[in-house]
Motif scaffolding. Structure first.
Motif, PDB file in Angstrom:
ATOM      1  N   ARG A 189      -3.717   1.153  -8.637  1.00  0.00           N
ATOM      2  CA  ARG A 189      -2.369   1.927  -8.255  1.00  0.00           C
ATOM      3  C   ARG A 189      -2.307   1.636  -6.649  1.00  0.00           C
ATOM      4  O   ARG A 189      -1.179   1.924  -6.005  1.00  0.00           O
ATOM      5  CB  ARG A 189      -2.665   3.418  -8.479  1.00  0.00           C
ATOM      6  CG  ARG A 189      -2.817   3.701  -9.921  1.00  0.00           C
ATOM      7  CD  ARG A 189      -1.202   3.481 -10.788  1.00  0.00           C
ATOM      8  NE  ARG A 189      -1.430   3.751 -12.142  1.00  0.00           N
ATOM      9  CZ  ARG A 189      -1.333   4.757 -12.763  1.00  0.00           C
ATOM     10  NH1 ARG A 189      -0.805   5.971 -12.187  1.00  0.00           N
ATOM     11  NH2 ARG A 189      -1.394   5.197 -13.973  1.00  0.00           N
ATOM     12  N   MET A 190      -3.267   1.219  -5.916  1.00  0.00           N
ATOM     13  CA  MET A 190      -3.021   0.798  -4.505  1.00  0.00           C
ATOM     14  C   MET A 190      -3.134  -0.844  -4.489  1.00  0.00           C
ATOM     15  O   MET A 190      -3.716  -1.506  -5.477  1.00  0.00           O
ATOM     16  CB  MET A 190      -3.971   1.397  -3.671  1.00  0.00           C
ATOM     17  CG  MET A 190      -3.742   2.975  -3.749  1.00  0.00           C
ATOM     18  SD  MET A 190      -4.823   3.632  -2.356  1.00  0.00           S
ATOM     19  CE  MET A 190      -4.426   2.935  -0.789  1.00  0.00           C
ATOM     20  N   ASP A 191      -3.039  -1.294  -3.222  1.00  0.00           N
ATOM     21  CA  ASP A 191      -3.258  -2.867  -3.199  1.00  0.00           C
ATOM     22  C   ASP A 191      -4.887  -2.952  -3.436  1.00  0.00           C
ATOM     23  O   ASP A 191      -5.655  -2.667  -2.554  1.00  0.00           O
ATOM     24  CB  ASP A 191      -2.768  -3.343  -1.885  1.00  0.00           C
ATOM     25  CG  ASP A 191      -3.043  -4.616  -1.686  1.00  0.00           C
ATOM     26  OD1 ASP A 191      -3.047  -5.547  -2.577  1.00  0.00           O
ATOM     27  OD2 ASP A 191      -3.054  -5.206  -0.416  1.00  0.00           O
ATOM     28  N   HIS A 229       5.001  -0.322  -7.722  1.00  0.00           N
ATOM     29  CA  HIS A 229       5.106  -0.594  -6.198  1.00  0.00           C
ATOM     30  C   HIS A 229       6.519  -0.981  -5.966  1.00  0.00           C
ATOM     31  O   HIS A 229       7.291  -1.910  -6.317  1.00  0.00           O
ATOM     32  CB  HIS A 229       4.218  -1.837  -5.843  1.00  0.00           C
ATOM     33  CG  HIS A 229       3.036  -1.426  -5.902  1.00  0.00           C
ATOM     34  ND1 HIS A 229       2.206  -0.637  -4.956  1.00  0.00           N
ATOM     35  CD2 HIS A 229       1.833  -1.988  -6.811  1.00  0.00           C
ATOM     36  CE1 HIS A 229       0.879  -0.599  -5.284  1.00  0.00           C
ATOM     37  NE2 HIS A 229       0.640  -1.321  -6.477  1.00  0.00           N
ATOM     38  N   SER A 271       7.959  -1.775  -2.843  1.00  0.00           N
ATOM     39  CA  SER A 271       8.104  -2.869  -1.623  1.00  0.00           C
ATOM     40  C   SER A 271       6.721  -3.511  -1.711  1.00  0.00           C
ATOM     41  O   SER A 271       6.004  -3.171  -0.418  1.00  0.00           O
ATOM     42  CB  SER A 271       8.663  -2.116  -0.317  1.00  0.00           C
ATOM     43  OG  SER A 271       9.117  -3.325   0.402  1.00  0.00           O
ATOM     44  N   PRO A 272       6.366  -4.301  -2.456  1.00  0.00           N
ATOM     45  CA  PRO A 272       5.162  -4.963  -2.399  1.00  0.00           C
ATOM     46  C   PRO A 272       4.935  -5.770  -1.222  1.00  0.00           C
ATOM     47  O   PRO A 272       5.963  -6.594  -0.728  1.00  0.00           O
ATOM     48  CB  PRO A 272       5.172  -5.877  -3.738  1.00  0.00           C
ATOM     49  CG  PRO A 272       6.359  -6.158  -3.977  1.00  0.00           C
ATOM     50  CD  PRO A 272       7.322  -4.764  -3.697  1.00  0.00           C
ATOM     51  N   THR A 273       3.776  -5.747  -0.615  1.00  0.00           N
ATOM     52  CA  THR A 273       3.501  -6.656   0.746  1.00  0.00           C
ATOM     53  C   THR A 273       2.470  -7.717   0.225  1.00  0.00           C
ATOM     54  O   THR A 273       2.046  -8.387   1.282  1.00  0.00           O
ATOM     55  CB  THR A 273       2.848  -5.704   1.796  1.00  0.00           C
ATOM     56  OG1 THR A 273       1.772  -5.199   1.261  1.00  0.00           O
ATOM     57  CG2 THR A 273       4.070  -4.858   2.173  1.00  0.00           C
ATOM     58  N   GLU A 326       0.038  -6.278  -5.385  1.00  0.00           N
ATOM     59  CA  GLU A 326       0.880  -5.435  -5.633  1.00  0.00           C
ATOM     60  C   GLU A 326       2.166  -5.995  -6.120  1.00  0.00           C
ATOM     61  O   GLU A 326       2.835  -5.324  -7.113  1.00  0.00           O
ATOM     62  CB  GLU A 326       1.487  -4.842  -4.109  1.00  0.00           C
ATOM     63  CG  GLU A 326       0.385  -3.850  -3.694  1.00  0.00           C
ATOM     64  CD  GLU A 326       1.022  -3.366  -2.071  1.00  0.00           C
ATOM     65  OE1 GLU A 326       0.302  -2.309  -1.906  1.00  0.00           O
ATOM     66  OE2 GLU A 326       2.059  -3.705  -1.591  1.00  0.00           O
ATOM     67  N   SER A 367       4.889  -4.598  -9.432  1.00  0.00           N
ATOM     68  CA  SER A 367       5.982  -3.970  -9.018  1.00  0.00           C
ATOM     69  C   SER A 367       7.242  -4.382 -10.024  1.00  0.00           C
ATOM     70  O   SER A 367       7.677  -5.758  -9.946  1.00  0.00           O
ATOM     71  CB  SER A 367       6.368  -4.819  -7.577  1.00  0.00           C
ATOM     72  OG  SER A 367       7.629  -4.150  -7.157  1.00  0.00           O
TER      73      SER A 367
END
Length: 441
Positions: A193-195, A309, A311-313, A317, A321
């Motif tokens: 759920r996180m990067d 996600h 706004s994935p970076t 992510e 998304s």
């Protein structure tokens, strides 16, 4: 009988059982798709790091990685299984909310290499792994999927059953292999759920755990036969009131391996109905991304939870998304591996469109999950037009399947950069002839 015993009774002697030609054909399709997923997966940071850490288990042993490098059986299962899930290209069985191929085929391959099994025995192991594990996933249901990553949990049973068939386990040890797999099963949804790069490890560990469970059972290790359906068992602990009473009712008559979903895009499959729906509107109306003012996507809740996600970076992510994947498809026409390279992640046109995409859960579409994966796409164009489309399925679902030619092209597209054009064509020919082969590649 307990569920483990029902499965073991069906699976006993499976390594010698003749299967319908249709089932063997679909097993080959699954293995072809697995190879399409595993080769690009080797070129990911998680797999490169895993190979570095496991270097003491490489260049020795009776098994091998798909690159041809010798490895111990457990290391081969772990690394190949991780690689098969790492590029987000692997198959799924929709009703079980589960990617069965990554772990099942990795464990089967390690077992086949270690024992000198034929291609036909390997295929039979793959089929058994799919049939048993998908049924466990169906029983566990959506309550399990809320917290657990089925590819890590249910995948252990696919791997154990496949390896058990190839090791020619009789009924009692096969039942115990499944009980031991339950002891090893893990994999949390929160892990991605996180990067983070850990998600593919769920498939790899499931492959390794299932193989180890089968090996231990072959040498006499036992487990609790009621581990799935007991009062404090796997089902009670990891789902809500699952019903095991008919878990084996259709074994041998309804082969789940014939109803797989194969990915037609790269990334989280929960985004695919929205991608397909957006591309349908784009192509039907001859649109360019610059024509689109805004996009609203309505779909089922897990798609928003897992591919949420905004706004994935990073590439990890972006693969999860929904907004990014739809924007990338509308701008570039498809979502392939290049979508997750740094230039595409920073692409101004994609980023601009992403900011004009909103997503929401639709109660009707959510109620149809997991049996149906659908999305409604509403586009407001800059010229004032409003377009809408309900996408009832994904290309690659059983109702809209990838053809054999589609799967061939998928393997050639994704394996050729890793092994070369000639080797990819030879691999494809070998896989179509697995049932006549002395060994799997």
């Amino acid at each position: 009988m307990h569920a483990t015993q029902v499965f073991a009774r069906y699976g006993a002697g499976f390594s010698e059982r003749e299967l319908p030609a249709k089932v063997l054909h679909h097993a080959k399709r699954a293995v072809i798709d697995w190879h399409a997923a595993v080769h690009p997966g080797f070129d990911t940071p998680s797999v490169r790091l895993l190979r570095k850490v496991l270097r003491d288990d490489l260049n020795r042993g009776a098994a091998r990685l798909v690159t041809g490098q010798p490895a111990t059986a457990r290391a081969a299962a772990l690394i190949n299984g991780t690689a098969a899930h790492a590029a987000e290209l692997d198959d799924s069985f929709r009703d079980a909310m589960y990617h069965p191929g990554a772990a099942t085929i990795a464990a089967a391959l390690a077992a086949a290499h270690s024992t000198g099994a034929t291609g036909r025995a390997f295929l039979r192991g793959v089929v058994l792994g799919y049939e048993i594990s998908t049924r466990i996933g169906v029983v566990l249901g959506r309550d399990h999927y809320r917290f657990w990553h089925n590819t890590g949990t249910v995948g252990c049973f696919g791997a154990a059953a496949a390896a058990g068939a190839i090791l020619r386990l009789r009924e009692a040890p096969l039942a115990h292999a499944l009980t031991l797999a339950a002891t090893f099963a893990a994999g949390l949804q929160q892990a991605f759920r996180m990067d983070a790069a850990a998600k593919p490890l769920h498939a790899g560990r499931a492959a390794e755990a299932g193989l180890l469970a089968a090996q231990l059972a072959a040498d006499g290790m036992t487990g609790s036969l009621d581990v799935l359906d007991g009062d404090a068992g796997f089902g009670a602990a990891m789902s809500h009131a699952p019903d095991w009473s008919t878990v084996g009712a259709t074994l041998g008559s309804d082969f789940h391996i014939t109803r797989l979903t194969f990915k037609n895009h790269v990334g989280c499959g929960h985004a695919f109905p929205a991608i397909d729906g957006a591309l349908e509107l784009k192509n039907r109306h001859g649109l360019q991304a610059a024509d689109i003012g805004s996009v609203r996507i309505a779909t089922y809740q897990p798609a928003l939870d897992i591919a949420g996600h905004a706004s994935p970076t990073s590439a990890d992510e972006a693969r999860f998304s929904l907004r990014y994947m739809v924007a990338s498809a509308l701008v570039h026409g498809s979502v392939r591996l290049a979508a997750y390279e740094p230039p595409r992640l920073k692409d101004p046109a994609t980023r601009d469109l992403l900011e004009r995409i909103t997503v929401a859960a639709d109660p009707e579409l959510d109620a149809a999950f997991p049996g149906q994966r659908a999305a409604r796409v509403d586009m407001h164009l800059r010229d004032g037009r409003h377009l809408t489309h309900l996408q009832p399925m994904r290309k690659g679902d059983p109702e809209w399947p990838l053809t054999d030619a589609d799967l061939e092209n998928k393997l050639l597209e994704f394996a050729t950069p890793a092994i070369g054009n000639d080797a990819a064509h030879r691999l494809l020919a070998h896989l179509w002839a697995l049932d006549e082969s002395t060994a799997p590649p």
